[in-house]
Design a protein around this motif. Sequence first.
Motif, PDB file in Angstrom:
ATOM      1  N   UNK A 187      51.440  85.699 -14.955  1.00  0.00           N
ATOM      2  CA  UNK A 187      50.573  84.164 -15.049  1.00  0.00           C
ATOM      3  C   UNK A 187      50.773  83.331 -16.151  1.00  0.00           C
ATOM      4  N   UNK A 188      50.882  84.175 -16.698  1.00  0.00           N
ATOM      5  CA  UNK A 188      50.737  83.488 -18.408  1.00  0.00           C
ATOM      6  C   UNK A 188      51.484  83.860 -19.461  1.00  0.00           C
ATOM      7  N   UNK A 189      53.128  84.940 -19.347  1.00  0.00           N
ATOM      8  CA  UNK A 189      53.758  85.331 -19.922  1.00  0.00           C
ATOM      9  C   UNK A 189      54.500  85.861 -19.356  1.00  0.00           C
ATOM     10  N   UNK A 190      55.693  87.057 -19.922  1.00  0.00           N
ATOM     11  CA  UNK A 190      56.732  87.242 -19.440  1.00  0.00           C
ATOM     12  C   UNK A 190      56.491  88.371 -17.849  1.00  0.00           C
ATOM     13  N   UNK A 191      56.940  88.887 -16.887  1.00  0.00           N
ATOM     14  CA  UNK A 191      57.581  89.918 -16.407  1.00  0.00           C
ATOM     15  C   UNK A 191      57.245  91.405 -17.358  1.00  0.00           C
ATOM     16  N   UNK A 192      56.657  92.215 -16.454  1.00  0.00           N
ATOM     17  CA  UNK A 192      57.138  93.077 -17.073  1.00  0.00           C
ATOM     18  C   UNK A 192      58.140  94.065 -16.661  1.00  0.00           C
ATOM     19  N   UNK A 193      58.603  94.333 -15.114  1.00  0.00           N
ATOM     20  CA  UNK A 193      59.346  94.982 -14.459  1.00  0.00           C
ATOM     21  C   UNK A 193      60.522  94.544 -14.287  1.00  0.00           C
ATOM     22  N   UNK A 194      61.680  93.818 -15.265  1.00  0.00           N
ATOM     23  CA  UNK A 194      62.976  93.494 -14.825  1.00  0.00           C
ATOM     24  C   UNK A 194      63.834  94.622 -14.574  1.00  0.00           C
ATOM     25  N   UNK A 195      64.977  94.494 -14.346  1.00  0.00           N
ATOM     26  CA  UNK A 195      65.500  95.346 -14.594  1.00  0.00           C
ATOM     27  C   UNK A 195      66.781  94.601 -14.846  1.00  0.00           C
ATOM     28  N   UNK A 196      66.413  94.362 -16.184  1.00  0.00           N
ATOM     29  CA  UNK A 196      67.789  93.591 -16.893  1.00  0.00           C
ATOM     30  C   UNK A 196      68.996  94.059 -17.023  1.00  0.00           C
ATOM     31  N   UNK A 197      68.870  95.186 -17.531  1.00  0.00           N
ATOM     32  CA  UNK A 197      70.480  95.749 -17.630  1.00  0.00           C
ATOM     33  C   UNK A 197      71.027  95.563 -15.819  1.00  0.00           C
ATOM     34  N   UNK A 198      70.644  95.830 -14.635  1.00  0.00           N
ATOM     35  CA  UNK A 198      71.196  95.788 -13.839  1.00  0.00           C
ATOM     36  C   UNK A 198      71.497  94.024 -14.091  1.00  0.00           C
ATOM     37  N   UNK A 199      70.583  93.435 -14.100  1.00  0.00           N
ATOM     38  CA  UNK A 199      70.617  92.027 -14.052  1.00  0.00           C
ATOM     39  C   UNK A 199      72.277  91.249 -14.273  1.00  0.00           C
ATOM     40  N   UNK A 200      72.701  92.174 -16.008  1.00  0.00           N
ATOM     41  CA  UNK A 200      73.549  91.942 -16.088  1.00  0.00           C
ATOM     42  C   UNK A 200      74.874  91.959 -15.636  1.00  0.00           C
ATOM     43  N   UNK A 201      74.680  93.423 -15.223  1.00  0.00           N
ATOM     44  CA  UNK A 201      76.233  93.720 -14.492  1.00  0.00           C
ATOM     45  C   UNK A 201      75.907  92.574 -13.866  1.00  0.00           C
ATOM     46  N   UNK A 202      74.123  92.177 -12.925  1.00  0.00           N
ATOM     47  CA  UNK A 202      75.212  91.591 -10.922  1.00  0.00           C
ATOM     48  C   UNK A 202      75.905  90.323 -11.577  1.00  0.00           C
ATOM     49  N   UNK A 203      75.006  89.600 -12.806  1.00  0.00           N
ATOM     50  CA  UNK A 203      75.929  88.462 -13.512  1.00  0.00           C
ATOM     51  C   UNK A 203      77.379  88.197 -13.909  1.00  0.00           C
ATOM     52  N   UNK A 204      77.873  89.251 -13.960  1.00  0.00           N
ATOM     53  CA  UNK A 204      79.266  89.710 -14.484  1.00  0.00           C
ATOM     54  C   UNK A 204      79.952  89.927 -15.711  1.00  0.00           C
ATOM     55  N   UNK A 205      78.545  90.850 -16.380  1.00  0.00           N
ATOM     56  CA  UNK A 205      79.345  90.912 -17.736  1.00  0.00           C
ATOM     57  C   UNK A 205      79.752  92.336 -17.358  1.00  0.00           C
ATOM     58  N   UNK A 206      80.562  92.754 -18.580  1.00  0.00           N
ATOM     59  CA  UNK A 206      80.920  94.362 -18.545  1.00  0.00           C
ATOM     60  C   UNK A 206      79.839  94.598 -19.700  1.00  0.00           C
ATOM     61  N   UNK A 207      79.224  96.043 -19.339  1.00  0.00           N
ATOM     62  CA  UNK A 207      78.062  96.461 -20.328  1.00  0.00           C
ATOM     63  C   UNK A 207      78.299  97.253 -20.981  1.00  0.00           C
ATOM     64  N   UNK A 208      78.422  97.005 -22.690  1.00  0.00           N
ATOM     65  CA  UNK A 208      79.461  97.753 -23.827  1.00  0.00           C
ATOM     66  C   UNK A 208      78.401  98.758 -24.020  1.00  0.00           C
ATOM     67  N   UNK A 209      77.241  98.604 -24.468  1.00  0.00           N
ATOM     68  CA  UNK A 209      76.537  99.742 -24.599  1.00  0.00           C
ATOM     69  C   UNK A 209      74.348  99.435 -24.405  1.00  0.00           C
ATOM     70  N   UNK A 210      74.025 100.034 -24.189  1.00  0.00           N
ATOM     71  CA  UNK A 210      72.439  99.605 -24.122  1.00  0.00           C
ATOM     72  C   UNK A 210      71.992 101.074 -25.258  1.00  0.00           C
ATOM     73  N   UNK A 211      70.853 100.817 -25.784  1.00  0.00           N
ATOM     74  CA  UNK A 211      70.517 101.781 -26.274  1.00  0.00           C
ATOM     75  C   UNK A 211      68.663 101.676 -26.594  1.00  0.00           C
TER      76      UNK A 211
END
Length: 202
Positions: free
Chosen positions: A162-186
Amino acid sequence: MDMRTQAKWDKAAPNFDFMAGRGAENRWRPFKQDLFSHMDGNILFLALGTGLDIDAFPPGKTITAIDISPKMLAQAKPRIAAYKGTIQAQVMDVHDLEFADASFDQVFTSCTFCSVPDPVGGLQSLRRVLKPGGGLYMFEHTGSRYYPFKIMMNLMTRLTARFGPDMDRPTVDNVKAAGYRVLEVNNLFLDVVKTIKAVKPA
Ligand SMILES: C[S@@+](CC[C@H](N)C(=O)[O-])C[C@H]1O[C@@H](n2cnc3c(N)ncnc32)[C@H](O)[C@@H]1O
């Protein structure tokens, strides 16, 4: 321009630094410094906010920075002025980037894809302005795959969104879905706070 999102972050701007917390900033700074140490060439920084990340930038870079909120960028002005390099900051929506295709060698962002309304769309937009082979470097907090954190973060998002960010986003999956190749997740804290390095396939 998404005026609703702009209004939300304009409203958050006066208290943002207090809400972000000095302790959290100090804790994550070494990891941000490490991520941002890769800055090279023509750089786009998405969502400069009040400029808290600038402290972790290596000196001497020329950086184009955007944010949807003019009030966040107004707060960033002293930090931009103090940076020993060049930061050109402008109000822009990641969903509607005014840059030509393949304009940037690299894109950096920090704590942003918890916030943009259409994360896959925003990441695709960034892919358009990245050169083929160009790098995407992210510092993000995401949802967790593990119980009970998964449920807790779903519930927290009902309030925080309501006032800021979502806390539950699947961001690594989103990066892949947007057509990038994920090299590293730390993973830096559980599987919640993390850095992500990805590349736009050549
Ligand atoms: C959680 S803050 C992070 C700011 C800064 N990177 C930091 O870590 O201190 C999220 C930022 O994303 C910006 N933002 C949200 N939606 C955006 C969009 N569609 N386009 C550009 N910036 C956006 C907000 O204005 C806000 O400054």
